[in-house]
Design a protein around this motif. Structure first.
Motif, mmCIF file in Angstrom:
data_model
loop_
_atom_site.group_PDB
_atom_site.id
_atom_site.type_symbol
_atom_site.label_atom_id
_atom_site.label_comp_id
_atom_site.label_asym_id
_atom_site.label_seq_id
_atom_site.Cartn_x
_atom_site.Cartn_y
_atom_site.Cartn_z
ATOM 1 N N ALA A 224 0.826 -1.204 0.000
ATOM 2 C CA ALA A 224 0.000 0.000 0.000
ATOM 3 C C ALA A 224 0.863 1.257 0.000
ATOM 4 O O ALA A 224 0.568 2.234 -0.705
ATOM 5 N N LYS A 225 1.951 1.241 0.779
ATOM 6 C CA LYS A 225 2.832 2.414 0.827
ATOM 7 C C LYS A 225 3.542 2.603 -0.512
ATOM 8 O O LYS A 225 3.721 3.738 -0.973
ATOM 9 N N GLY A 226 3.953 1.517 -1.138
ATOM 10 C CA GLY A 226 4.583 1.631 -2.449
ATOM 11 C C GLY A 226 3.641 2.241 -3.475
ATOM 12 O O GLY A 226 4.030 3.106 -4.267
ATOM 13 N N ALA A 227 2.383 1.794 -3.473
ATOM 14 C CA ALA A 227 1.389 2.344 -4.393
ATOM 15 C C ALA A 227 1.134 3.819 -4.108
ATOM 16 O O ALA A 227 0.943 4.632 -5.030
ATOM 17 N N GLY A 277 5.665 -1.788 -4.440
ATOM 18 C CA GLY A 277 5.191 -2.471 -3.243
ATOM 19 C C GLY A 277 6.298 -2.812 -2.270
ATOM 20 O O GLY A 277 7.353 -2.177 -2.221
ATOM 21 N N SER A 278 6.050 -3.855 -1.494
ATOM 22 C CA SER A 278 7.007 -4.331 -0.492
ATOM 23 C C SER A 278 8.192 -5.003 -1.182
ATOM 24 O O SER A 278 8.171 -5.268 -2.389
ATOM 25 N N ALA A 279 9.223 -5.321 -0.403
ATOM 26 C CA ALA A 279 10.398 -5.983 -0.966
ATOM 27 C C ALA A 279 10.018 -7.289 -1.653
ATOM 28 O O ALA A 279 10.511 -7.600 -2.746
ATOM 29 N N ASP A 306 8.976 12.506 -1.386
ATOM 30 C CA ASP A 306 9.711 12.623 -0.125
ATOM 31 C C ASP A 306 11.097 12.014 -0.280
ATOM 32 O O ASP A 306 11.241 10.847 -0.667
ATOM 33 N N HIS A 307 12.126 12.783 0.031
ATOM 34 C CA HIS A 307 13.490 12.302 -0.187
ATOM 35 C C HIS A 307 13.814 11.074 0.661
ATOM 36 O O HIS A 307 14.450 10.122 0.182
ATOM 37 N N ALA A 308 13.392 11.062 1.905
ATOM 38 C CA ALA A 308 13.659 9.898 2.759
ATOM 39 C C ALA A 308 12.996 8.643 2.195
ATOM 40 O O ALA A 308 13.581 7.551 2.215
ATOM 41 N N ALA A 309 11.781 8.790 1.684
ATOM 42 C CA ALA A 309 11.090 7.650 1.081
ATOM 43 C C ALA A 309 11.787 7.200 -0.200
ATOM 44 O O ALA A 309 11.838 5.999 -0.507
ATOM 45 N N ARG A 310 12.329 8.164 -0.950
ATOM 46 C CA ARG A 310 13.060 7.804 -2.170
ATOM 47 C C ARG A 310 14.335 7.041 -1.813
ATOM 48 O O ARG A 310 14.652 6.013 -2.437
ATOM 49 N N LEU A 311 15.053 7.495 -0.810
ATOM 50 C CA LEU A 311 16.223 6.753 -0.355
ATOM 51 C C LEU A 311 15.849 5.332 0.054
ATOM 52 O O LEU A 311 16.518 4.361 -0.323
ATOM 53 N N ARG A 312 14.791 5.209 0.818
ATOM 54 C CA ARG A 312 14.380 3.890 1.298
ATOM 55 C C ARG A 312 13.980 2.979 0.138
ATOM 56 O O ARG A 312 14.302 1.788 0.132
ATOM 57 N N SER A 313 13.329 3.549 -0.874
ATOM 58 C CA SER A 313 12.921 2.756 -2.036
ATOM 59 C C SER A 313 14.138 2.172 -2.748
ATOM 60 O O SER A 313 14.175 0.980 -3.080
#
Length: 338
Positions: A224-227, A277-279, A306-313
């Motif tokens: 859901a967060k990935g979408a 999506g998830s890993a 969001d930069h932090a979310a982009r890093l995490r992706s």
């Protein structure tokens, strides 16, 4: 399999170009730590949401903040430039940073007709310009009337980028590696890949086709967060379709409510080479792409607000690609033992 990053230095709503460039440097340094092979940036003009217009300048900036990862253009839109100027720019980058600079070449203008006019370029002889550029970066020619200094003898690797059969045919003709823009224009992917591999003419005795697949990735802790993260890019593409370009939008909970179901479906068709999506989900989707197209390398991109979310992706994606490489190695060992 090698895996790499394509970054457009996105400028999110509420931010500015200077911060976008700082974010790019931060992502590049992290990507190097996570095992990414290359970090490419792309030339776009007159776009409020993209800060990579002066691509060679940004490449030099990122290369100065990294140590071993290959840094390059994915790509330089050659019709906008004199081949000599690009040879000198990338020859200078190679003189400063050594053998880790790449030069990917595209035929599109990277903007609209007004941009093409503003850049003062006329005519379109892409094959001739590619050949001229290759000559400047190849073996030194002391007797030539025009020489690229720095540039000559640097042999900066040249790639052809494309989203149609034209680029595939040109890459095959010159015996160059080929990257397909499947992350936003996948319609001709299968046929272009077939033609490239079928018609490839080695430029050297050891030359062989080398194909890079481009894919979007929006990875997060949950599907859901990935979408949700993906909705920024969906909105950006919807705005481009209507001529309302702007900064990268904030994500939304209901994308259909925001842009309408018909537009969302059209955008999703353009962005269908995506892992979201998830890993676990991203791993399955990337594995399916690799199985279908057998790329030599995969380059991942993703416009995330969001930069932090982009890093995490990109961190999640690096782990996924490492897992997939391990799975492939295990399969090869198993096959060899049978």
């Amino acid at each position: 399999m090698k895996f790499s990053v394509l970054d457009l230095a996105p400028i999110p709503d509420g931010s500015e170009a200077a911060q976008a460039i700082r974010n790019t440097v931060d992502l590049a340094k992290s990507a190097e730590d996570w095992g990414y092979h290359r970090y490419w940036m792309a030339e776009h003009h007159n776009m409020p949401g993209i800060a990579s217009a002066a691509t060679s300048v940004l490449i030099g900036h990122v290369a100065g903040h990294t140590q071993k990862m290959r840094i390059g253009a994915g790509g330089i839109m050659l019709p906008n430039h004199a081949p000599l100027a690009i040879a000198e720019q990338f020859g200078t980058l190679a003189a400063i940073h050594g053998n880790r600079i790449d030069l990917g070449l595209g035929r599109a203008p990277g903007g609209d007709g007004a941009v093409y006019h503003a850049l003062r370029r006329g005519g379109d002889d892409f094959p001739g310009d590619v050949a001229e550029l290759m000559g400047y970066l190849g073996d030194p020619r002391p007797d030539a009337s025009v020489r690229a200094i720095p540039g000559e003898g640097s042999r900066v690797p040249i790639w052809i980028l494309g989203s149609s059969l034209y680029g595939a045919q040109l890459a095959a003709h010159f015996g160059l590696p080929y990257a397909f823009a499947s992350h936003f224009a996948p319609d001709a992917l299968e046929e272009a890949l077939y033609l490239y591999r079928r018609d490839f003419k080695p430029a050297t005795p050891e030359g062989k086709p080398y194909f890079m697949l481009a894919a979007n990735v929006f990875a997060a802790d949950t599907d859901a967060k990935g979408a949700y993260l993906r909705t920024s890019m969906q909105q950006a593409f919807a705005r481009m379709r209507t001529g309302k370009r702007g900064k990268l939008p904030r994500p939304v909970e209901d994308i259909d409510k925001e842009i309408g179901t018909p537009v969302r479906r059209a955008v999703d068709q353009m962005l269908r080479v995506s892992a979201v999506g998830s890993a676990e989900t991203v791993k399955r989707q990337l594995a399916e792409m690799i199985q279908a197209y057998r790329p030599d390398e995969i380059i991942l991109t993703g416009q995330i607000h969001d930069h932090a979310a982009r890093l995490r992706s990109f961190e999640i994606a690096a782990g996924v690609m490492a897992d997939l490489a391990g799975d492939q190695d295990a399969q090869l060992v198993g096959a060899a033992s049978r």
